[in-house]
Design a protein around this motif. Structure first.
Motif, PDB file in Angstrom:
ATOM      1  N   ASN A 262       0.493   4.682  -4.896  1.00 22.74           N
ATOM      2  CA  ASN A 262      -0.817   5.243  -4.543  1.00 22.74           C
ATOM      3  C   ASN A 262      -0.996   6.628  -5.157  1.00 22.74           C
ATOM      4  O   ASN A 262      -2.060   6.949  -5.711  1.00 22.74           O
ATOM      5  CB  ASN A 262      -0.974   5.331  -3.021  1.00 22.74           C
ATOM      6  CG  ASN A 262      -1.657   4.114  -2.419  1.00 22.74           C
ATOM      7  OD1 ASN A 262      -2.587   3.564  -3.012  1.00 22.74           O
ATOM      8  ND2 ASN A 262      -1.188   3.689  -1.260  1.00 22.74           N
ATOM      9  N   PHE A 266      -3.754   7.488  -8.101  1.00 19.56           N
ATOM     10  CA  PHE A 266      -4.751   8.542  -7.910  1.00 19.56           C
ATOM     11  C   PHE A 266      -4.692   9.547  -9.056  1.00 19.56           C
ATOM     12  O   PHE A 266      -5.722   9.958  -9.604  1.00 19.56           O
ATOM     13  CB  PHE A 266      -4.516   9.242  -6.562  1.00 19.56           C
ATOM     14  CG  PHE A 266      -5.404  10.438  -6.350  1.00 19.56           C
ATOM     15  CD1 PHE A 266      -6.750  10.278  -6.044  1.00 19.56           C
ATOM     16  CD2 PHE A 266      -4.901  11.727  -6.475  1.00 19.56           C
ATOM     17  CE1 PHE A 266      -7.579  11.388  -5.851  1.00 19.56           C
ATOM     18  CE2 PHE A 266      -5.716  12.839  -6.293  1.00 19.56           C
ATOM     19  CZ  PHE A 266      -7.062  12.652  -5.980  1.00 19.56           C
ATOM     20  N   ASN A 285      -3.457  -4.879   0.141  1.00 21.29           N
ATOM     21  CA  ASN A 285      -4.468  -4.123   0.891  1.00 21.29           C
ATOM     22  C   ASN A 285      -4.020  -2.707   1.246  1.00 21.29           C
ATOM     23  O   ASN A 285      -4.761  -1.971   1.896  1.00 21.29           O
ATOM     24  CB  ASN A 285      -4.850  -4.877   2.167  1.00 21.29           C
ATOM     25  CG  ASN A 285      -5.543  -6.192   1.869  1.00 21.29           C
ATOM     26  OD1 ASN A 285      -6.311  -6.290   0.907  1.00 21.29           O
ATOM     27  ND2 ASN A 285      -5.276  -7.204   2.685  1.00 21.29           N
ATOM     28  N   ARG A 286      -2.830  -2.334   0.795  1.00 25.16           N
ATOM     29  CA  ARG A 286      -2.302  -1.006   1.125  1.00 25.16           C
ATOM     30  C   ARG A 286      -2.511   0.002  -0.015  1.00 25.16           C
ATOM     31  O   ARG A 286      -2.085   1.146   0.089  1.00 25.16           O
ATOM     32  CB  ARG A 286      -0.828  -1.104   1.492  1.00 25.16           C
ATOM     33  CG  ARG A 286      -0.605  -1.971   2.746  1.00 25.16           C
ATOM     34  CD  ARG A 286       0.856  -2.079   3.114  1.00 25.16           C
ATOM     35  NE  ARG A 286       1.419  -0.788   3.530  1.00 25.16           N
ATOM     36  CZ  ARG A 286       2.685  -0.615   3.892  1.00 25.16           C
ATOM     37  NH1 ARG A 286       3.512  -1.656   3.905  1.00 25.16           N
ATOM     38  NH2 ARG A 286       3.131   0.577   4.241  1.00 25.16           N
ATOM     39  N   TYR A 287      -3.199  -0.445  -1.060  1.00 28.28           N
ATOM     40  CA  TYR A 287      -3.467   0.452  -2.183  1.00 28.28           C
ATOM     41  C   TYR A 287      -4.922   0.905  -2.160  1.00 28.28           C
ATOM     42  O   TYR A 287      -5.834   0.098  -1.958  1.00 28.28           O
ATOM     43  CB  TYR A 287      -3.118  -0.242  -3.506  1.00 28.28           C
ATOM     44  CG  TYR A 287      -1.633  -0.502  -3.644  1.00 28.28           C
ATOM     45  CD1 TYR A 287      -0.738   0.565  -3.803  1.00 28.28           C
ATOM     46  CD2 TYR A 287      -1.109  -1.793  -3.587  1.00 28.28           C
ATOM     47  CE1 TYR A 287       0.625   0.339  -3.900  1.00 28.28           C
ATOM     48  CE2 TYR A 287       0.248  -2.023  -3.686  1.00 28.28           C
ATOM     49  CZ  TYR A 287       1.114  -0.952  -3.845  1.00 28.28           C
ATOM     50  OH  TYR A 287       2.464  -1.171  -3.929  1.00 28.28           O
ATOM     51  N   LYS A 288      -5.116   2.214  -2.366  1.00 25.99           N
ATOM     52  CA  LYS A 288      -6.446   2.811  -2.247  1.00 25.99           C
ATOM     53  C   LYS A 288      -7.095   3.079  -3.598  1.00 25.99           C
ATOM     54  O   LYS A 288      -8.302   3.317  -3.666  1.00 25.99           O
ATOM     55  CB  LYS A 288      -6.350   4.133  -1.470  1.00 25.99           C
ATOM     56  CG  LYS A 288      -5.735   4.000  -0.081  1.00 25.99           C
ATOM     57  CD  LYS A 288      -5.533   5.373   0.545  1.00 25.99           C
ATOM     58  CE  LYS A 288      -4.847   5.265   1.890  1.00 25.99           C
ATOM     59  NZ  LYS A 288      -4.576   6.607   2.490  1.00 25.99           N
ATOM     60  N   TYR A 289      -6.309   3.071  -4.659  1.00 24.02           N
ATOM     61  CA  TYR A 289      -6.823   3.477  -5.965  1.00 24.02           C
ATOM     62  C   TYR A 289      -6.486   2.412  -7.008  1.00 24.02           C
ATOM     63  O   TYR A 289      -5.599   1.582  -6.832  1.00 24.02           O
ATOM     64  CB  TYR A 289      -6.231   4.830  -6.390  1.00 24.02           C
ATOM     65  CG  TYR A 289      -6.322   5.876  -5.317  1.00 24.02           C
ATOM     66  CD1 TYR A 289      -7.531   6.524  -5.064  1.00 24.02           C
ATOM     67  CD2 TYR A 289      -5.216   6.203  -4.533  1.00 24.02           C
ATOM     68  CE1 TYR A 289      -7.623   7.474  -4.055  1.00 24.02           C
ATOM     69  CE2 TYR A 289      -5.300   7.155  -3.530  1.00 24.02           C
ATOM     70  CZ  TYR A 289      -6.505   7.788  -3.292  1.00 24.02           C
ATOM     71  OH  TYR A 289      -6.603   8.722  -2.292  1.00 24.02           O
TER      72      TYR A 289
END
Length: 352
Positions: A262, A266, A285-289
């Motif tokens: 992550n 970013f 589903n635990r990655y935001k970027y």
């Protein structure tokens, strides 16, 4: 020569005889035809015809020192193509053939040097896919068939992948749907005292040990092969199976690995670098970027194997610059997955 490449869809379980005959006729005439096997799509030509074999190398842009695998449809053909067949080879043949296992044996005089990269050994396999089996059987010829992609690119597991790389370079692609295994065959060197895995694949070391007792694993399976060393098997080159994007493998416990990826994703995004994340169903589903694609289920690594090359190609289609890939366990088929990922990344692996 520029071809108007034709793609013919066939029933993968009961391929239509007229389509099989067309492919076999072209191969008999010295042409190159792409067809599915249970592992990946192969680029097949008459293994006994020097000019036909050269057409494979030309279509792929493949180095001439990289040996080809010879495919057969009758187990007895192994004795025509190899001059020495150790007794324990017969035991493994009974268990794993037809299937995703290739033997390296001392070659007979029938095999041209161009097939073996100048080596005194030949790689032989009997595929289980009905389409591949019927084409080889109808040809009545051993067929040299590496993966049907541009050399160094991710191997093709669908006919569309083949078309992307081989349009205009070959006359015919037989479309038998998606390949089941998704990774190339295991290559087992039988020329020494102890059988040695040169390339892991659909048949795992654990399976082989249960039959043979003792099996070595070549040290280059999970590391770089020295550039001056001879290539005894396909897939041993320093960099192989590679998407256009740079691949970086991240290895470690998930609870540390996910925050690290992550953070890196970013960082790349702030630099306007297009970053893809090769995740699994458990972590996607635990990655935001970045752009996240799940390659499969961590608890069912055969699903990751089946999708690995397809995911690499999807990231290329999306124009990614960098792919951050989660490492997997090297148990069972995981060894083959990490071998392919490692070569795709030129063994650029970060351990967390």
């Amino acid at each position: 020569m520029k071809y108007d490449t034709q793609m013919i869809k066939v029933d993968p379980d009961r391929p239509e005889p007229e389509h099989i005959s067309k492919a076999a006729l072209l191969i008999g005439q010295g042409e190159v035809v792409a067809f599915p096997t249970e592992t990946v799509y192969g680029l097949g030509a008459n293994a006994l015809d020097e000019q036909a074999v050269q057409r494979i190398f030309q279509a792929k842009g493949r180095p001439s020192d990289n040996p080809l695998i010879v495919h057969i449809s009758d187990k007895k053909d192994i004795y025509k193509l190899a001059r020495e067949v150790p007794q324990h080879t017969e035991r493994i043949v009974r268990v794993f053939w037809p299937g995703p296992l290739t033997f390296v044996l001392k070659k007979s005089k029938l095999i041209p040097d161009s097939v073996t990269g100048g080596l005194d050994s030949v790689a032989i396999r009997m595929p289980s896919h009905p389409v591949a089996h019927e084409i080889i059987k109808t040809c009545r010829l051993p067929i040299a068939a590496p993966s049907a992609n541009i050399s160094g690119r991710p191997s093709p597991t669908t006919a569309q992948h083949v078309l992307e790389d081989m349009r205009g370079k070959i006359p015919l692609i037989i479309d038998g749907g998606k390949c089941d295994v998704g990774l190339e065959s295991t290559v087992l060197d039988m020329t020494g005292d102890v059988p040695e895995i040169l390339r892991p694949g659909g048949i795992t070391p654990e399976q082989l040990k249960r039959v043979l007792g003792q099996v070595k694993i070549n040290q280059s399976v999970l590391s770089r092969l020295d550039q001056d060393k001879p290539v005894k098997s396909p897939g041993m080159k320093y960099k192989h199976y590679s998407p256009r994007a740079k691949v970086i493998i991240i290895s470690g416990e998930l609870e540390k690995l996910i925050p690290y990826i992550n953070h890196e994703a970013f960082k790349y995004q702030t630099q306007e670098i297009k970053v893809g994340i090769m995740a699994t169903e458990q972590t996607k589903n635990r990655y935001k970027y970045g752009t996240v694609i799940a390659s499969g289920d961590r608890d069912k690594p055969e699903t990751i194997a089946a999708n690995l090359f397809d995911v690499f190609r999807k990231f290329d289609d999306l124009g990614m610059d960098i792919i951050l890939a989660e490492a997997v366990s090297t148990d069972e088929i995981g060894l083959a997955i990490m071998n392919r990922m490692g070569r795709a990344a030129a063994f650029n692996i970060i351990k967390i």
